[in-house]
Write a protein that holds these residues in place. Structure first.
Motif, short mmCIF file in Angstrom:
data_model
loop_
_atom_site.label_atom_id
_atom_site.label_comp_id
_atom_site.label_asym_id
_atom_site.label_seq_id
_atom_site.Cartn_x
_atom_site.Cartn_y
_atom_site.Cartn_z
N GLU A 71 0.81 -1.22 0.00
CA GLU A 71 0.00 0.00 0.00
C GLU A 71 0.85 1.27 0.00
O GLU A 71 0.32 2.37 -0.15
CB GLU A 71 -0.92 0.01 1.23
N SER A 72 2.16 1.13 0.19
CA SER A 72 3.00 2.32 0.27
C SER A 72 3.54 2.69 -1.11
O SER A 72 3.62 1.85 -2.01
CB SER A 72 4.17 2.09 1.24
N SER A 73 3.91 3.95 -1.24
CA SER A 73 4.48 4.43 -2.51
C SER A 73 5.99 4.39 -2.49
O SER A 73 6.63 4.46 -3.54
CB SER A 73 4.03 5.87 -2.76
N ALA A 74 6.57 4.34 -1.30
CA ALA A 74 8.03 4.33 -1.15
C ALA A 74 8.33 3.83 0.26
O ALA A 74 7.46 3.82 1.13
CB ALA A 74 8.60 5.72 -1.34
N LEU A 75 9.59 3.41 0.46
CA LEU A 75 10.02 2.96 1.79
C LEU A 75 11.19 3.81 2.25
O LEU A 75 12.04 4.22 1.44
CB LEU A 75 10.47 1.49 1.74
N PHE A 76 11.20 4.04 3.55
CA PHE A 76 12.27 4.85 4.14
C PHE A 76 12.80 4.11 5.37
O PHE A 76 12.02 3.64 6.20
CB PHE A 76 11.71 6.22 4.53
N PHE A 77 14.14 4.00 5.47
CA PHE A 77 14.76 3.24 6.56
C PHE A 77 15.70 4.12 7.38
O PHE A 77 16.25 5.10 6.89
CB PHE A 77 15.61 2.10 5.99
N SER A 78 15.90 3.70 8.60
CA SER A 78 17.02 4.19 9.40
C SER A 78 17.40 3.05 10.33
O SER A 78 16.54 2.50 11.03
CB SER A 78 16.62 5.43 10.22
N ASN B 233 10.49 -2.08 -7.79
CA ASN B 233 10.51 -0.71 -8.37
C ASN B 233 10.17 0.40 -7.37
O ASN B 233 10.10 1.56 -7.75
CB ASN B 233 9.55 -0.59 -9.56
N LYS B 234 9.94 0.05 -6.12
CA LYS B 234 9.56 1.11 -5.18
C LYS B 234 10.76 1.97 -4.81
O LYS B 234 11.84 1.44 -4.50
CB LYS B 234 8.96 0.49 -3.92
N PRO B 235 10.61 3.29 -4.81
CA PRO B 235 11.71 4.15 -4.38
C PRO B 235 12.05 3.90 -2.91
O PRO B 235 11.15 3.71 -2.08
CB PRO B 235 11.15 5.57 -4.57
N ILE B 236 13.35 3.89 -2.63
CA ILE B 236 13.86 3.63 -1.27
C ILE B 236 14.75 4.79 -0.86
O ILE B 236 15.57 5.27 -1.64
CB ILE B 236 14.73 2.36 -1.25
N GLY B 237 14.57 5.21 0.39
CA GLY B 237 15.48 6.21 0.95
C GLY B 237 15.90 5.78 2.34
O GLY B 237 15.29 4.88 2.94
N TRP B 238 16.98 6.37 2.83
CA TRP B 238 17.35 6.16 4.22
C TRP B 238 18.17 7.31 4.73
O TRP B 238 18.80 8.05 3.97
CB TRP B 238 18.11 4.84 4.42
N VAL B 239 18.12 7.49 6.05
CA VAL B 239 19.05 8.37 6.74
C VAL B 239 19.84 7.50 7.70
O VAL B 239 19.26 6.82 8.55
CB VAL B 239 18.31 9.50 7.49
N ALA C 181 18.27 10.32 -1.77
CA ALA C 181 17.43 10.05 -0.58
C ALA C 181 18.10 9.05 0.35
O ALA C 181 17.52 8.66 1.36
CB ALA C 181 16.06 9.52 -1.01
N CYS C 182 19.33 8.64 0.01
CA CYS C 182 20.07 7.66 0.82
C CYS C 182 21.31 8.36 1.36
O CYS C 182 22.34 8.41 0.68
CB CYS C 182 20.45 6.45 -0.02
#
Ligand code: FMN
Length: 178
Positions: free
Chosen positions: A68-75, A102-108, A139-140
């Protein structure tokens, strides 16, 4: 609804990485909905025998949330030179599904250690490649965050750090909008 699923690799109270997630959620543009994943500690250990319908309830919930998400973000923190077992376990459960494809991924990466938890984020990239996820370079990012800069409410208030996190979120959101 355009939503970003946000995953901290730490399950401990007062976690720096969970503070990054909470702060990033606050900094998302208003038309994006942050969904903070809180089930990390409750996932069963990955077992290929269980990776079929009906999936364990917590795994089905995770895959639904990713879907259901459009992108994932991790830390995530680094423990003993690698990502925490709990986060690797979560990622193992994603390999059998196609929800991340294909989902965009970012992390801090908030590590303040000299090696910047480099092994953890290099391996996060490798593991995510097995699901054909799409890490978005801008975004990483590494944003060293000392624990002392986390407020009692679990939010980072330092303006320079908030700005760096915000830039990562904008890059991630831009990839969603492409
Ligand atoms: C058992 C243990 C092992 C650790 N190993 C590493 C490591 O290999 N590399 C590193 O950069 N930090 C290491 N750390 C430091 C943690 O990554 C650091 O405390 C981090 O801020 C924890 O994140 P959290 O507050 O979100 O749980 C270790 C900490 C613990 C408790």
């Amino acid at each position: 609804m355009v939503s970003i699923l946000m995953i901290s690799g730490s399950v401990r109270r007062g976690s720096v990485n969970s503070a990054v997630i909470a702060t990033a959620a606050e900094l998302l543009p208003a038309d994006m909905t942050p969904v903070i994943y809180s089930g990390l500690a409750d996932l069963p250990h990955f077992n290929p025998d269980l990776d079929r319908e009906p999936l364990p309830h917590k795994v089905a919930e995770l895959r639904r949330m990713i879907g259901e998400s459009s992108a994932l973000f991790f830390s995530s923190p680094e423990y003993a030179g690698a990502m925490p077992g709990a986060l690797k376990n979560l990622l193992e459960w994603t390999v059998g599904g196609t929800e991340i494809t294909n989902k965009p991924i970012g992390w801090v990466n908030p590590s303040t250690m000299p090696n910047r938890a480099a092994e953890t984020y290099a391996s996060l990239r490798i593991v995510l490649s097995y699901t054909d996820a799409n890490p978005v370079d801008q975004a990483c990012v590494d944003v060293p965050i000392p624990r002392s800069l986390i407020g009692e409410d679990g939010i980072v208030r330092d303006e320079a750090i908030r700005s760096a996190i915000s830039h990562a979120m904008i890059a991630l959101v831009s990839a969603v909008r492409l």
